[in-house]
Design a protein around this motif. Structure first.
Motif, PDB file in Angstrom:
ATOM      1  N   ALA A 126     -16.596 -10.441  22.482  1.00  0.00           N
ATOM      2  CA  ALA A 126     -15.294  -9.559  22.141  1.00  0.00           C
ATOM      3  C   ALA A 126     -14.930  -9.907  20.487  1.00  0.00           C
ATOM      4  O   ALA A 126     -14.620  -8.967  20.060  1.00  0.00           O
ATOM      5  N   ASN A 127     -14.941 -11.161  20.164  1.00  0.00           N
ATOM      6  CA  ASN A 127     -14.652 -11.415  18.895  1.00  0.00           C
ATOM      7  C   ASN A 127     -15.471 -10.885  17.792  1.00  0.00           C
ATOM      8  O   ASN A 127     -15.137 -10.532  16.769  1.00  0.00           O
ATOM      9  N   VAL A 128     -16.903 -10.960  18.044  1.00  0.00           N
ATOM     10  CA  VAL A 128     -17.820 -10.284  17.318  1.00  0.00           C
ATOM     11  C   VAL A 128     -17.574  -8.841  17.239  1.00  0.00           C
ATOM     12  O   VAL A 128     -17.610  -8.260  16.100  1.00  0.00           O
ATOM     13  N   ALA A 129     -17.312  -8.180  18.356  1.00  0.00           N
ATOM     14  CA  ALA A 129     -17.055  -6.560  18.220  1.00  0.00           C
ATOM     15  C   ALA A 129     -15.806  -6.314  17.391  1.00  0.00           C
ATOM     16  O   ALA A 129     -15.998  -5.592  16.489  1.00  0.00           O
ATOM     17  N   VAL A 130     -14.836  -7.224  17.589  1.00  0.00           N
ATOM     18  CA  VAL A 130     -13.549  -6.939  16.597  1.00  0.00           C
ATOM     19  C   VAL A 130     -14.009  -7.081  15.060  1.00  0.00           C
ATOM     20  O   VAL A 130     -13.868  -6.053  14.162  1.00  0.00           O
ATOM     21  N   ARG A 131     -14.789  -7.997  14.761  1.00  0.00           N
ATOM     22  CA  ARG A 131     -15.259  -8.410  13.361  1.00  0.00           C
ATOM     23  C   ARG A 131     -16.134  -7.301  12.854  1.00  0.00           C
ATOM     24  O   ARG A 131     -15.891  -6.682  11.709  1.00  0.00           O
ATOM     25  N   GLU A 132     -16.987  -6.550  13.814  1.00  0.00           N
ATOM     26  CA  GLU A 132     -17.753  -5.747  13.390  1.00  0.00           C
ATOM     27  C   GLU A 132     -17.131  -4.296  13.050  1.00  0.00           C
ATOM     28  O   GLU A 132     -17.489  -3.489  12.183  1.00  0.00           O
ATOM     29  N   ILE A 133     -16.176  -3.938  13.962  1.00  0.00           N
ATOM     30  CA  ILE A 133     -15.433  -2.663  13.893  1.00  0.00           C
ATOM     31  C   ILE A 133     -14.543  -2.891  12.466  1.00  0.00           C
ATOM     32  O   ILE A 133     -14.331  -2.118  11.852  1.00  0.00           O
ATOM     33  N   GLY A 134     -13.882  -4.132  12.097  1.00  0.00           N
ATOM     34  CA  GLY A 134     -13.388  -4.288  11.034  1.00  0.00           C
ATOM     35  C   GLY A 134     -14.011  -4.259   9.786  1.00  0.00           C
ATOM     36  O   GLY A 134     -13.758  -3.331   8.859  1.00  0.00           O
ATOM     37  N   ALA A 135     -15.500  -4.767   9.755  1.00  0.00           N
ATOM     38  CA  ALA A 135     -16.310  -4.567   8.820  1.00  0.00           C
ATOM     39  C   ALA A 135     -16.590  -2.930   8.434  1.00  0.00           C
ATOM     40  O   ALA A 135     -16.549  -2.499   7.424  1.00  0.00           O
ATOM     41  N   TRP A 136     -16.530  -2.375   9.572  1.00  0.00           N
ATOM     42  CA  TRP A 136     -16.859  -0.805   9.501  1.00  0.00           C
ATOM     43  C   TRP A 136     -15.668   0.000   9.021  1.00  0.00           C
ATOM     44  O   TRP A 136     -15.845   0.917   8.096  1.00  0.00           O
ATOM     45  N   LEU A 137     -14.547  -0.530   9.285  1.00  0.00           N
ATOM     46  CA  LEU A 137     -13.290   0.135   8.715  1.00  0.00           C
ATOM     47  C   LEU A 137     -13.414   0.091   7.270  1.00  0.00           C
ATOM     48  O   LEU A 137     -12.885   0.787   6.572  1.00  0.00           O
ATOM     49  N   LYS A 138     -13.727  -1.345   6.576  1.00  0.00           N
ATOM     50  CA  LYS A 138     -13.703  -1.469   5.357  1.00  0.00           C
ATOM     51  C   LYS A 138     -14.617  -0.778   4.448  1.00  0.00           C
ATOM     52  O   LYS A 138     -14.407  -0.512   3.380  1.00  0.00           O
ATOM     53  N   ALA A 139     -15.935  -0.760   5.360  1.00  0.00           N
ATOM     54  CA  ALA A 139     -16.826   0.478   4.569  1.00  0.00           C
ATOM     55  C   ALA A 139     -16.475   1.728   4.497  1.00  0.00           C
ATOM     56  O   ALA A 139     -17.035   2.631   3.536  1.00  0.00           O
ATOM     57  N   LEU A 140     -15.496   2.255   5.277  1.00  0.00           N
ATOM     58  CA  LEU A 140     -15.025   3.606   5.089  1.00  0.00           C
ATOM     59  C   LEU A 140     -14.070   3.776   3.706  1.00  0.00           C
ATOM     60  O   LEU A 140     -13.997   4.884   3.172  1.00  0.00           O
ATOM     61  N   GLY A 141     -13.618   2.567   3.292  1.00  0.00           N
ATOM     62  CA  GLY A 141     -12.975   2.642   2.044  1.00  0.00           C
ATOM     63  C   GLY A 141     -11.525   2.256   2.018  1.00  0.00           C
ATOM     64  O   GLY A 141     -10.873   2.017   3.271  1.00  0.00           O
ATOM     65  N   ASP A 156      -1.654  -5.926  21.999  1.00  0.00           N
ATOM     66  CA  ASP A 156      -0.981  -6.515  20.890  1.00  0.00           C
ATOM     67  C   ASP A 156      -1.924  -7.571  20.139  1.00  0.00           C
ATOM     68  O   ASP A 156      -2.125  -7.358  18.718  1.00  0.00           O
ATOM     69  N   VAL A 157      -2.548  -8.482  21.010  1.00  0.00           N
ATOM     70  CA  VAL A 157      -3.364  -9.145  20.044  1.00  0.00           C
ATOM     71  C   VAL A 157      -4.643  -8.359  19.217  1.00  0.00           C
ATOM     72  O   VAL A 157      -4.904  -8.776  18.350  1.00  0.00           O
ATOM     73  N   VAL A 158      -5.298  -7.898  19.969  1.00  0.00           N
ATOM     74  CA  VAL A 158      -6.499  -6.918  19.645  1.00  0.00           C
ATOM     75  C   VAL A 158      -6.262  -5.936  18.165  1.00  0.00           C
ATOM     76  O   VAL A 158      -6.971  -6.043  17.312  1.00  0.00           O
ATOM     77  N   CYS A 159      -4.871  -5.670  18.226  1.00  0.00           N
ATOM     78  CA  CYS A 159      -4.356  -4.700  17.213  1.00  0.00           C
ATOM     79  C   CYS A 159      -4.111  -5.798  16.007  1.00  0.00           C
ATOM     80  O   CYS A 159      -4.359  -5.381  14.916  1.00  0.00           O
ATOM     81  N   ARG A 160      -3.540  -6.754  16.185  1.00  0.00           N
ATOM     82  CA  ARG A 160      -3.571  -7.920  15.022  1.00  0.00           C
ATOM     83  C   ARG A 160      -4.950  -8.204  14.457  1.00  0.00           C
ATOM     84  O   ARG A 160      -4.941  -8.470  13.447  1.00  0.00           O
ATOM     85  N   GLN A 161      -5.941  -8.283  15.363  1.00  0.00           N
ATOM     86  CA  GLN A 161      -7.175  -8.780  14.958  1.00  0.00           C
ATOM     87  C   GLN A 161      -7.882  -7.665  14.185  1.00  0.00           C
ATOM     88  O   GLN A 161      -8.436  -7.957  13.038  1.00  0.00           O
ATOM     89  N   LEU A 162      -7.675  -6.447  14.534  1.00  0.00           N
ATOM     90  CA  LEU A 162      -8.095  -5.409  13.835  1.00  0.00           C
ATOM     91  C   LEU A 162      -7.330  -5.328  12.328  1.00  0.00           C
ATOM     92  O   LEU A 162      -8.077  -4.687  11.413  1.00  0.00           O
TER      93      LEU A 162
END
Length: 315
Positions: free
Chosen positions: A300-315, A102-108
Motif C-alpha cells: 500500500a505504501n509502495v503504491a502511494v509512493r509510486e503514484i506520488g512519483a507519477w504526479l511529480k513527473a506530470l510537472g 484522511d491519511v492517504v490524502c496526507r501521504q499523497l
C-alpha cells in the motif's frame, strides 16, 4: 486468472475473517458507514505531518460540499503556486468520507509534493446517482476557478480516487473534456469501477471475492443507481463513453484479487488505444481496498509512493 494473495494480504484477510467482520450487505447504509469508519484505525498508517490542513465548504446548487485541503511541508512551487490533486474517496458511493481517506490524502500530498483537496460528495441511498457525479464535477470546477486563492497552479491540476472515487475520476475527466473544462493535467484511477454491467470475468471468479465481494458490489449498485437504465449512462459507467480520445494522462492501478480488476485493465487499454498516455500498475497479490491499509500492507505504501512519483513527473 489464478490469484495468489501476497503473504501480507493473506494475513490481513485471515484476520478479518477471524474477527467476524460483518458483510456490508447485511447492514443498513448508516451501520456500514460507522463500521467502515471504525475499521480505519486498524488499517491506516500513522499520518505524516503537514504544513497545513484546512476545512473547505465548496458552494453547490444544493448548498455546500465539504472538502479538506492538505498542504505538505515542502510543496513544489512555481511563481508561488503548487500543483494539486482533487481526490474522490472510495466506498461504493455509499460509505466513506473525509476521515476514511484522511491519511492517504496526507501521504499523497507528501509523496507528490503537492496540494490535495479531498471531496466529501453526497452519498447514496439518500442521494442517488447522479448526485455524487454532480458534486465531483462542481468541486473540480470550483478548485480550478479558485486555484490562485488556494495557492494552486490551475495548469497543473489533476484528479484521482480509489474504487468509486476512481469511477468519479474517470467521469469528471470525460465531463471536463466534453464541457467547459477545466483542463486537467492527469487522472489517477485506483482500482476504478468503470462498468456497472459487471460482466467482466473477474466479477465471477471465486478468488476475487475477498474483501470486496460480488454480493457487496451488487449492494452498492442497488443503493447508488436508480434502476437498470442507469447502467448504460456513461456518468455511471465511464466505459460506456463513446470515445476516450482527448482525455488527460492516466495512472491506472489494479489488484489481482479484485472483482473490478478486468474492467480496470480494459479501461486502461481503451485509453491507450485512444492515444492517451497511460501508466499501469498491477498488484497481483493484493485485494480491492488495499491502497489505504499501509499500517498492515507494505505494498500500500509502495503504491502511494509510486503514484506520488507519477504526479511529480506530470510537472
Amino acid at each position: 486468472m489464478p490469484v495468489v494473495l501476497d503473504p501480507d494480504a493473506a494475513a490481513v484477510y485471515k484476520a478479518f475473517q477471524e474477527a467476524g467482520r460483518p458483510a456490508y450487505e447485511t447492514l443498513t447504509a448508516p451501520e456500514a458507514r460507522a463500521y467502515y469508519s471504525q475499521s480505519r484505525f486498524a488499517t491506516n498508517p500513522e499520518p505524516p505531518e503537514l504544513a497545513r490542513v484546512t476545512q473547505l465548504a465548496i458552494p453547490a446548487p444544493h448548498g455546500v460540499i465539504p472538502a479538506r485541503l492538505y498542504v505538505p511541508k515542502e510543496p513544489r512551487r512555481h511563481d508561488g503556486l503548487s500543483p494539486a490533486l482533487v481526490f474522490f474517496h472510495g466506498g461504493g458511493w455509499v460509505i466513506g468520507d473525509l476521515d476514511s481517506h484522511d491519511v492517504v490524502c496526507r501521504q499523497l500530498a507528501v509523496e507528490g509534493a503537492l496540494i490535495v483537496i479531498s471531496v466529501d460528495y453526497r452519498l447514496a441511498p439518500e442521494h442517488k446517482f447522479p448526485a455524487a457525479v454532480e458534486d465531483a464535477i462542481a468541486a473540480t470546477k470550483w478548485v480550478a476557478a479558485t486555484a490562485h486563492e488556494l495557492g494552486i497552479d490551475a495548469a497543473r491540476l489533476s484528479i484521482g480516487g480509489d474504487s468509486a472515487g476512481g469511477n468519479l475520476t474517470a467521469v469528471v475527466a470525460l465531463a471536463a473534456r466534453d464541457g467547459n473544462g477545466p483542463a486537467l493535467a492527469g487522472q489517477v484511477l485506483i482500482y476504478p469501477a468503470t462498468d456497472f454491467a459487471m460482466t467482466h470475468g473477474s466479477h465471477t471468479e471465486p478468488e476475487t471475492s475477498v474483501l470486496l465481494t460480488h454480493s457487496v458490489i451488487r449492494w452498492f449498485r442497488d443503493h447508488y443507481l436508480n434502476g437498470a437504465a442507469d447502467i448504460h449512462d456513461w456518468r455511471a459507467s465511464p466505459a460506456r463513453a463513446a470515445s476516450l480520445i482527448g482525455l488527460p494522462p492516466a495512472y491506472v492501478l489494479t489488484a489481482g484479487a479484485d472483482p473490478l480488476r478486468d474492467e480496470g485493465n480494459e479501461y486502461a487499454e481503451r485509453l491507450k488505444h485512444a492515444g492517451v498516455p497511460v501508466t499501469t500498475k498491477h498488484y497481483p497479490g493484493q485485494f480491492h481496498g488495499f491502497f489505504t491499509m499501509g499500517k498492515l500492507l507494505r505494498e500500500a505504501n509502495v503504491a502511494v509512493r509510486e503514484i506520488g512519483a507519477w504526479l511529480k513527473a506530470l510537472g
